[in-house]
Design a protein around this motif. Structure first.
Motif, mmCIF file in Angstrom:
data_model
loop_
_atom_site.group_PDB
_atom_site.id
_atom_site.type_symbol
_atom_site.label_atom_id
_atom_site.label_comp_id
_atom_site.label_asym_id
_atom_site.label_seq_id
_atom_site.Cartn_x
_atom_site.Cartn_y
_atom_site.Cartn_z
ATOM 1 N N THR A 35 21.829 1.233 25.279
ATOM 2 C CA THR A 35 20.538 1.652 25.857
ATOM 3 C C THR A 35 19.525 0.507 25.735
ATOM 4 O OG1 THR A 35 19.787 2.562 23.760
ATOM 5 C CG2 THR A 35 20.926 4.076 25.234
ATOM 6 N N ASN A 39 13.080 1.280 22.856
ATOM 7 C CA ASN A 39 12.859 2.670 23.222
ATOM 8 C C ASN A 39 12.799 3.519 21.964
ATOM 9 O OD1 ASN A 39 12.725 3.483 26.151
ATOM 10 N ND2 ASN A 39 14.320 1.913 26.173
ATOM 11 N N LEU A 40 12.117 4.660 22.113
ATOM 12 C CA LEU A 40 11.826 5.499 20.947
ATOM 13 C C LEU A 40 13.089 5.952 20.210
ATOM 14 C CD1 LEU A 40 9.179 6.533 19.777
ATOM 15 C CD2 LEU A 40 9.546 8.669 20.999
ATOM 16 N N HIS A 41 14.133 6.309 20.961
ATOM 17 C CA HIS A 41 15.333 6.834 20.301
ATOM 18 C C HIS A 41 15.995 5.775 19.413
ATOM 19 C CE1 HIS A 41 16.997 5.159 24.075
ATOM 20 N NE2 HIS A 41 17.968 4.771 23.272
ATOM 21 N N ASN A 42 15.810 4.495 19.767
ATOM 22 C CA ASN A 42 16.430 3.436 18.960
ATOM 23 C C ASN A 42 15.746 3.290 17.602
ATOM 24 O OD1 ASN A 42 18.556 2.780 20.539
ATOM 25 N ND2 ASN A 42 17.449 1.214 21.705
ATOM 26 N N PHE A 102 5.135 13.291 23.855
ATOM 27 C CA PHE A 102 6.188 12.665 23.055
ATOM 28 C C PHE A 102 7.347 12.202 23.949
ATOM 29 C CE2 PHE A 102 10.263 13.087 20.891
ATOM 30 C CZ PHE A 102 10.093 12.152 19.888
ATOM 31 N N PHE A 103 7.775 13.109 24.824
ATOM 32 C CA PHE A 103 8.906 12.746 25.685
ATOM 33 C C PHE A 103 8.523 11.674 26.706
ATOM 34 C CE2 PHE A 103 10.688 16.640 23.972
ATOM 35 C CZ PHE A 103 11.984 16.213 23.721
ATOM 36 N N ARG A 104 7.245 11.695 27.129
ATOM 37 C CA ARG A 104 6.799 10.654 28.061
ATOM 38 C C ARG A 104 6.955 9.276 27.408
ATOM 39 N NH1 ARG A 104 2.994 10.060 32.336
ATOM 40 N NH2 ARG A 104 3.289 12.231 32.832
ATOM 41 N N SER A 106 9.169 8.501 25.392
ATOM 42 C CA SER A 106 10.580 8.138 25.206
ATOM 43 C C SER A 106 11.175 7.454 26.434
ATOM 44 C CB SER A 106 11.387 9.396 24.899
ATOM 45 O OG SER A 106 11.509 10.170 26.082
ATOM 46 N N ASN A 107 10.434 7.380 27.524
ATOM 47 C CA ASN A 107 10.929 6.731 28.757
ATOM 48 C C ASN A 107 12.169 7.401 29.322
ATOM 49 O OD1 ASN A 107 9.099 4.731 29.217
ATOM 50 N ND2 ASN A 107 10.177 3.202 28.007
ATOM 51 N N PHE A 108 12.331 8.699 29.067
ATOM 52 C CA PHE A 108 13.550 9.384 29.519
ATOM 53 C C PHE A 108 13.652 9.377 31.047
ATOM 54 C CE2 PHE A 108 10.519 12.705 30.311
ATOM 55 C CZ PHE A 108 11.058 13.396 31.388
#
Lengths: 174, 577
Positions: A35, A39-42, A102-104, A106-108
């Motif tokens: 990925t 990014n936030l998940h990383n 929050f999800f915004r 995350s760049n999902f």
């Protein structure tokens, strides 16, 4: 790099390191490597890598390998991401997430971010179990066979090897 | 605890803290470089920023020493801003919405000097305005006729040759087709056969003659049908070509008129001499205004968006951002209110810009700007009002209204043409500009009253009586006014200028110039007619040939009709009952 590879080999051959610690490290590297990095998940992946007792050398080596593979797979990630993001049935879900701060963050909603995340999450569990199985098999058969070769016996029976191992044990206590 | 590594958590926190400190130390430089890079790409010349200062609590930015180079004069700035400060809505920034409620823009100065050139790439070559070309005529150096008649400008030859080729092709085709139609010999043959039937005697002869007559009649009718079709086609072609030949014959004169118009050499043009000198400068102002509108468009024009789901393309390898409907839509970037303080040597202006955004359709309000100043040094009042409306992106509308009262002009270059440059040493001027752009159509009205003027106009041509007369007449002008109307599209607009300088110059040099214009027109007409004479002759020859074919077909048609009438009338004896 060579040092990292050597470390991974040592870990692979070490009876003290559990196979799952190596497999989990590689699986985390799968997410972080495939990925887009910032990014936030990383952030969560790095937190887990540091907090959980996974093997760091394996993580770093696998991260480099997966980051390289990611460049070649970008078109595939884009296709997966765009397909999922534009699926009529999921529009409600994405719209709700899009309106959540929050999800915004995350760049999902980026096709490559979502595509690569889905790809790596789908592969996470199969890769974990496959690697566990592979490492166990390696240690049981290949490593045992290699230890019994005349060359390995000669090396491990030598005085030099004995001194080196004593030094390594002492150094690891520091 | 076998799976947990506490030292890892501490490492993570330390690393995060180090990264935050690093970010905080370098973010100002990053912002500074980003503003300079983006600004430079928009303006097309260097944008420099002395310092950017980001504050986190409250979240805001202060920019100091912003300089924007004038792309046409790289050693000067279009404007300089002393300080720009604003606070950003912190919550929305996480959602990538840059919302600035209040911005202060202080210490704006225009047209300042630069220490180093701010040029980026090569400057655009300035095109010679039509007015500049027309001024050449005042030098008595007639434009080279051959140069004036560049092939692409001379459409008459193209029209004539194209018409001639089509007529010649049709003529050849009809001549070929006419050979396949019954000729004079065949018509004679029909007549002989009918004569023979007429001479037949006895019952057997009459019966035989009847069937023979029917056969002849059928043959003639068949031939007539073919000739009639050809005659109809020829007749329609002849009508069409007659019109085209007439238009082609008039084309050379149209070319003469077009070229005269290009050099503003119409009779009206001659009574409009003052406009020749003012026109160049006004055209520059309009073009400059349009250039700035184009640059502003990069900020306020919406990107291509559709209702509902929307895909924004980004660079290759970075995927695409799919945008979804927002419950409470906000523009991606918005300056709701910017207070501006502008300083010029005459004094300070103050003003307000509102709703600066590229998403006016989301906001529902247009961008507006208003700048005004009163009781200034060397200037009674000045007002600039503008509106950039993209609320309905499919029908954009821009408005500007600019008014200056009693502005003291000093060393103002009114026309920098190379023959009689005109500068205003001193004068008091009122200016009014009102312009509107709807879609691509432009409508502008520029007016000015200039009084107490000291004009400096010197002829640069040695021993040129007419230019000396014009220069002297202009130097004696103490007051004048002009009004310019620009209309057309933003890419191609026409200027219609009227000025009381026209009367002054016409009195001084109008008569001589009229003679000169007539001489040029007569030379131009002779040259164009000379060039088109040959092709016109060819075209007329082919047209005459086609008309001859038409006459022949008509004659055959009439002959056959006559023979047919003869065949049906009195060829056989009448029956008694």
């Amino acid at each position: 790099m060579i040092r990292t590879v050597a470390k991974v080999l040592v870990v692979l051959n070490s009876e003290n390191e559990r196979p799952s610690q190596i497999s989990l490290a590689v699986c985390f590297a799968l997410i972080a490597g495939l990925t887009p990095f910032f990014n936030l998940h990383n952030l969560l992946v790095f937190l887990l890598v540091l907090v959980l007792r996974v093997n760091l050398s394996s993580f770093l080596l696998a991260l480099s390998v997966f980051s390289l593979i990611a460049y070649a797979l970008d078109p595939l990630f884009h296709l997966i991401g765009l397909k999922v993001l534009t699926a009529e049935g999921l529009r409600g879900l994405w719209t709700t997430l899009y309106n959540n701060t929050f999800f915004r963050l995350s760049n999902f909603y980026n096709s490559i971010v979502l595509g690569s995340l889905i790809f790596s999450l789908v592969l996470f569990a199969p890769l974990f179990f496959a690697l566990n199985y592979g490492i166990k098999k390696y240690r049981r058969h290949i490593l045992t066979w290699m230890k019994n070769t005349p060359l390995a016996r000669a090396v491990s029976g030598s005085k030099l090897y004995e001194y080196y191992m004593s030094y390594a044990r002492l150094r690891s206590r520091l | 605890m076998r799976w947990i590594r506490l030292s890892g958590l501490i490492s993570f926190l330390v690393m995060a803290a180090v990264l935050l400190v690093f970010w905080f130390l370098f973010i100002d430089i990053f912002i500074e470089r980003r503003i300079e890079k983006t600004g430079t790409s928009i303006v097309g010349a260097k944008v420099d920023l002395d310092k950017a200062d980001l504050t986190l609590f409250p979240l805001g930015l202060t920019l100091t020493g912003l300089q924007v180079t004038n792309p046409d004069e790289p050693m000067r700035n279009i404007f300089e801003v002393g300080r720009i400060s604003f606070l950003v809505d912190g919550v929305n920034i996480i959602r990538k919405k840059y919302i600035i409620e209040d911005m202060a823009v202080e210490g704006v100065r225009i047209n300042t000097g630069r220490k180093r050139s701010g040029a980026v790439g090569r400057p655009e070559k300035k095109k010679e305005a039509p007015e500049d070309e027309a001024i050449k005529l005042l030098t008595f150096e007639l434009p080279n006729i051959k140069e004036a008649l560049r092939k692409k400008d001379l459409q008459s030859i193209e029209i004539i040759e194209a018409t001639q080729k089509q007529i010649a092709a049709d003529r050849t085709r009809f001549e070929r087709e006419i050979k396949e139609l019954p000729n004079e010999k065949k018509i004679e043959d029909y007549e002989k056969r009918i004569e023979k039937i007429k001479r037949s005697r006895g019952i057997g002869g009459i019966l035989g003659g009847t069937s023979e007559l029917l056969a002849v009649k059928n043959e003639i009718e068949g031939d007539l049908k073919r000739i009639s079709a050809l005659k109809d086609e020829l007749s329609s072609k002849a009508t069409d070509y007659r019109g085209r030949v007439k238009a082609a014959a008039a084309a050379p004169q149209d070319d003469v008129r077009k070229i005269l118009d290009k050099y503003s050499l119409s009779t009206e043009g001659l009574s409009n001499l003052g406009s020749l000198f003012i026109g160049g400068r006004i055209r520059e102002w309009v073009a400059e205004g349009l250039r700035w509108r184009q640059k502003l468009d990069l900020i306020v024009a919406p990107e291509g968006k559709e209702k509902g789901l929307e895909v924004q393309k980004t660079l290759r390898g970075r995927g695409v951002d799919v945008q979804f409907r927002e419950y409470a839509p906000l523009p991606d970037f918005l300056i709701r209110r910017a207070a501006i303080t502008l300083s010029i040597p005459a004094g300070d202006f103050s003003g307000l810009a509102t709703n600066v955004t590229g998403d006016q359709d989301i906001l529902g309000s247009p961008m507006r700007i208003r700048l005004s100043g009163e009781r200034l040094k060397g200037l009674s009042s000045a007002l600039l009002e503008g509106e950039i409306n993209r609320v309905a992106p499919e029908s954009p509308r821009d408005l500007v209204n600019f008014a200056i009262r009693q502005y003291r002009l000093h060393d103002f270059m009114l026309s920098d043409n190379k023959y009689v440059p005109i500068s205003i040493k001193e004068a008091l001027a009122d200016f009014n500009v009102r312009a509107e752009i709807r879609g691509t159509s432009l409508k502008a009205d520029i007016g000015s009253n200039i009084r107490s003027a000291a004009i400096n106009a010197v002829s640069k041509e040695e021993q040129n009586a007419i230019l000396d007369t014009i220069a002297a007449a202009l130097s004696n002008v103490k007051a004048f006014s002009f009004n310019a109307k620009a209309a057309g599209t933003i890419d191609d607009f026409k200027l219609n200028i009227s000025s009381d300088l026209d009367a002054v110059l016409n009195r001084a040099a109008g008569g001589v110039l009229k003679e000169r214009m007539l001489a040029f027109e007569s030379m131009l007409t002779a040259e164009i007619h000379g060039q088109t004479e040959g092709p016109l002759k060819e075209m007329n020859k082919d047209f005459k040939g086609l008309m001859d074919v038409n006459a022949v077909v008509k004659e055959r048609f009439d002959d056959l009709n006559r023979v047919l009438a003869e065949a049906t009338r009195g060829a056989l004896p009448e029956l008694p009952f």
